[in-house]
Design an enzyme around this catalytic site. Structure first.
Site, PDB file in Angstrom:
ATOM      1  N   GLU A   5      -7.301   0.141   0.356  1.00  0.00           N
ATOM      2  CA  GLU A   5      -5.875   0.450   0.212  1.00  0.00           C
ATOM      3  C   GLU A   5      -5.346  -0.403  -0.934  1.00  0.00           C
ATOM      4  OE1 GLU A   5      -1.641   0.209   2.614  1.00  0.00           O
ATOM      5  OE2 GLU A   5      -3.036  -1.474   2.513  1.00  0.00           O
TER       6      GLU A   5
ATOM      7  N   ASP B  75      -7.625  -3.287   4.005  1.00  0.00           N
ATOM      8  CA  ASP B  75      -6.168  -3.386   3.903  1.00  0.00           C
ATOM      9  C   ASP B  75      -5.761  -4.140   2.635  1.00  0.00           C
ATOM     10  OD1 ASP B  75      -3.541  -5.206   5.255  1.00  0.00           O
ATOM     11  OD2 ASP B  75      -3.575  -3.012   5.259  1.00  0.00           O
TER      12      ASP B  75
ATOM     13  N   HIS C 223       0.383   5.605   8.625  1.00  0.00           N
ATOM     14  CA  HIS C 223       1.224   4.834   9.559  1.00  0.00           C
ATOM     15  C   HIS C 223       2.274   3.998   8.840  1.00  0.00           C
ATOM     16  CE1 HIS C 223      -1.726   2.213   7.923  1.00  0.00           C
ATOM     17  NE2 HIS C 223      -1.042   1.174   8.357  1.00  0.00           N
ATOM     18  N   ASP C 224       2.290   4.029   7.501  1.00  0.00           N
ATOM     19  CA  ASP C 224       3.273   3.297   6.692  1.00  0.00           C
ATOM     20  C   ASP C 224       4.264   4.227   6.005  1.00  0.00           C
ATOM     21  OD1 ASP C 224       0.836   0.903   5.406  1.00  0.00           O
ATOM     22  OD2 ASP C 224       2.121   0.810   7.185  1.00  0.00           O
TER      23      ASP C 224
ATOM     24  N   ASP D 147     -10.575  -0.883  10.545  1.00  0.00           N
ATOM     25  CA  ASP D 147      -9.597  -1.333   9.552  1.00  0.00           C
ATOM     26  C   ASP D 147      -9.739  -2.849   9.393  1.00  0.00           C
ATOM     27  OD1 ASP D 147      -6.307   0.045   9.001  1.00  0.00           O
ATOM     28  OD2 ASP D 147      -7.232  -1.692   7.998  1.00  0.00           O
TER      29      ASP D 147
HETATM   30  O1  TEU Z   1       0.128  -1.819   3.971  1.00  0.00           O
HETATM   31  C1  TEU Z   1       0.326  -2.380   2.723  1.00  0.00           C
HETATM   32  C2  TEU Z   1       1.475  -1.858   2.070  1.00  0.00           C
HETATM   33  O2  TEU Z   1       1.458  -1.750   0.920  1.00  0.00           O
HETATM   34  C3  TEU Z   1       2.586  -1.452   2.906  1.00  0.00           C
HETATM   35  O3  TEU Z   1       3.031  -2.488   3.601  1.00  0.00           O
HETATM   36  C4  TEU Z   1       3.640  -0.991   2.067  1.00  0.00           C
HETATM   37  O4  TEU Z   1       3.935  -1.882   1.096  1.00  0.00           O
HETATM   38  C5  TEU Z   1       4.859  -0.776   2.805  1.00  0.00           C
HETATM   39  O5  TEU Z   1       4.626  -0.090   3.913  1.00  0.00           O
HETATM   40  C6  TEU Z   1       5.687   0.002   1.918  1.00  0.00           C
HETATM   41  O6  TEU Z   1       6.895  -0.059   2.428  1.00  0.00           O
HETATM   42  C7  TEU Z   1      -0.909  -2.382   4.715  1.00  0.00           C
HETATM   43  C8  TEU Z   1      -0.908  -1.736   6.073  1.00  0.00           C
HETATM   44  O7  TEU Z   1      -1.142  -0.372   5.917  1.00  0.00           O
HETATM   45  C9  TEU Z   1       0.453  -2.006   6.674  1.00  0.00           C
HETATM   46  O8  TEU Z   1       0.613  -1.338   7.908  1.00  0.00           O
HETATM   47  C10 TEU Z   1       0.580  -3.500   6.875  1.00  0.00           C
HETATM   48  O9  TEU Z   1       1.869  -3.769   7.330  1.00  0.00           O
HETATM   49  C11 TEU Z   1       0.352  -4.230   5.559  1.00  0.00           C
HETATM   50  O10 TEU Z   1      -0.773  -3.766   4.848  1.00  0.00           O
HETATM   51  C12 TEU Z   1       0.081  -5.692   5.818  1.00  0.00           C
HETATM   52  O11 TEU Z   1      -1.156  -5.835   6.443  1.00  0.00           O
END
Ligand code: TEU
Ligand code: CA
Length: 528
Positions: A240, A188, A314-315, A93
């Site tokens: 992403e 990311d 994981h989000d 990642d």
């Molecule tokens: O996530 C990006 C992202 O869009 C999320 O943060 C999303 O906006 C949020 O979860 C919605 O509520 C990526 C990673 O997957 C995330 O774990 C990180 O926190 C983020 O980027 C920052 O690196």
């Protein structure tokens, strides 16, 4: 690429081997046979690089070394080799939109060193853009009497991709890990890397319209690809994309361009956001969900671009709890759907055993910076009970509870109390229970993975959507050469009358067919 299945691992919650309550790389090594048996091809690890872990590793301080919490550099080398020996690739990642403020580049910038300051976005004036985790997106540095841009946590400073030195560093990092045998990258929030030259207040929104899908994203990606990952067609990459559009997304993952293999878009996981607000609840809009799949599946094909198929990560809250009653039928209906749409399939750890949401009842059980920030933001105009209800449905911690391997102490995940509580759901079943029960979600997932990896109709077939306005069923056909499959998924806990004919059953999550009827969460794919 569409014949491969990617399995996402959240190392901190997968398996602990050194008795500190946090999962680690050696823990993944001990479970490679389990993953091989499941049938997955690529293991995506969320960040394991040196990090103060303010955002669980998405705040990287050193891109070349493993964080001691997760193990040693040698552990990662061993994981790459041992996974390879079992026919699985490792995908890392890459968090290239921002670094941790602990990173040496940012530390040097804080000393006023212009060369390093220009690697970030330092500015005299701030504008009203909001951080994605709440609060201002600009953090003030007294010593420099300047602000710096941080679209996420204030300890995550956005990188200036326009700076040649930054770009060359990122190319070097990619090639370093490719030389180490890594065969995949997840990038990311990669569509945020092209910032505007001038900042202006956002009268209507939180500023994202000024920095999302900026003018140079495609160019940056294709250049990075040409100098690193696109040199080897076997390397799988996924970007992403936050709040993107079909038009832009298809640019980033065009086949035969040195861009990305596929992308993640999230529109289908916002169909239960009231007025588009993550922190306002409403039942999921089923018609909108199907319409989004229709538009994106056909739109990406038209642009000769490829998309990823996923429902959890994981989000996100777990799809099983979000869209179904957490039953065998609910879990396997979602599995049939994700495995029979067009694209590259991504499974998230725990989906193969039907692991539900966290069901935390008190704030002290939560760990996620975004969730805790929003607890305090929402408490300004909501009661404690209302806020806890919203967090229970929306928190990212719903996807971050540890894997329950068996019924030994701490479910066999660790000898110590884990860093975050296990899911409190009464429907929780362990991996061991799943493996010992031939009719479990695990064995069904194994079967549908086998089918997906070997069936050309599901891998390459065109897709045709049917009755998109049906209130309970998601129906589409897949066509390849002379073969046509009909896929029918009941998204609801009720019986639906729906006449259909078939020559043979491809896969079915009930033991037998009830003529022209789809029972609760029944899902069937038939040859017609
Ligand atoms: O996530 C990006 C992202 O869009 C999320 O943060 C999303 O906006 C949020 O979860 C919605 O509520 C990526 C990673 O997957 C995330 O774990 C990180 O926190 C983020 O980027 C920052 O690196
Ligand atoms: Ca550990």
């Amino acid at each position: 690429m569409e014949h491969k299945i990617v399995y996402q691992i959240y190392p901190k919650s997968f398996m602990d081997t050194n008795h500190d309550g946090e999962g680690d790389l050696r823990g993944i090594i001990t479970k490679l046979d389990y993953l091989k048996d499941l049938g997955v091809d690529v293991l995506w690890l969320t960040p394991v690089f040196v990090s103060p872990q303010n955002d669980n590793g998405y705040d990287v301080a050193d891109y070349y070394h493993v964080d001691p919490r997760f193990g040693t550099d040698a552990d990662l080398d061993e994981l790459i080799q041992k996974a390879r020996d079992k026919g699985m690739d490792i995908m890392l990642d890459m968090v290239f939109n921002h670094t941790s403020t602990e990173h040496e580049w940012f530390q040097k910038a804080l000393t006023g060193d212009k060369k390093y300051m220009s690697r970030y976005f330092f500015t005299k004036e701030k504008v009203n853009w909001q951080s994605k985790f709440g609060g201002s997106a600009f953090e003030y540095v007294e010593e420099l009497d300047l602000y710096y841009l941080s679209l996420f946590d204030k300890t995550q400073a956005d990188l200036n991709w326009e700076n040649e030195a930054v770009f060359n560093e990122l190319v070097k990092i990619c090639n370093y890990w490719l030389d180490k045998g890594v065969r995949g990258f997840r990038f990311d929030v990669i569509n945020l890397i092209s910032k505007p030259k001038v900042y202006q207040d956002d009268e209507i929104g939180d500023g994202r319209r000024f920095y999302t899908d900026g003018p140079k994203v495609t160019e940056y990606l294709r250049k990075l690809g040409a100098l690193s990952f696109a040199k080897d067609p076997e390397v799988m990459t996924v970007g992403e994309l936050s709040s993107t559009s079909l038009k832009k997304a298809s640019q980033y993952s065009k086949r035969d361009e040195s861009g990305l293999s596929t992308i993640f878009n999230f529109h289908h996981l916002k169909v239960d956001y009231k007025d588009g607000n993550k922190w306002a609840l409403k039942p999921f809009d089923f018609i909108e969900l199907k319409t989004l799949y229709h538009d994106w599946q056909l739109g990406m094909v038209k642009e000769n671009a490829s998309m990823s198929l996923f429902l959890s990560n994981h989000d996100q809250p777990r799809a099983l709890s979000r869209f179904t009653d957490e039953s065998f039928e609910g879990a396997t209906m979602l599995m049939n759907m994700i495995m029979s749409l067009k694209g590259v399939v991504y499974l998230y750890q725990g989906e193969e055993i039907g692991l539900p949401n966290a069901y935390f009842d008190t704030l002290d059980m939560y760990r996620d910076v975004e969730s805790i920030n929003h607890y305090h933001i929402l408490r300004k105009n909501h009661t404690e009970a209302e806020v806890l209800k919203i967090l229970k449905a929306r928190s990212r911690d719903n996807g971050r509870t540890p894997i329950p391997w068996n019924h030994q102490a701490h479910y066999g995940f660790s000898s110590k109390v884990p860093w975050i509580p296990f899911s409190q759901s009464p429907n929780l079943k362990t991996v061991e229970e799943n493996i010992n029960d031939p009719h479990s979600i695990f064995h069904y997932t194994k079967k549908v993975i086998q089918l997906r990896k070997s069936d050309e109709v599901l891998i390459y077939g065109d897709i045709e959507f049917i009755d998109l306005d049906h209130p309970n069923l998601f129906i589409y056909k897949r066509h390849f050469n002379e073969e046509t499959y009909l896929c029918i998924h009941n998204f609801y806990n009720l019986e639906v009358h729906y006449p259909y004919h078939y020559e043979a059953i491809v896969i079915h999550n009930y033991a037998s067919i009830k003529k022209d009827t789809l029972r609760p969460f029944e899902s069937i794919i038939v040859k017609i």
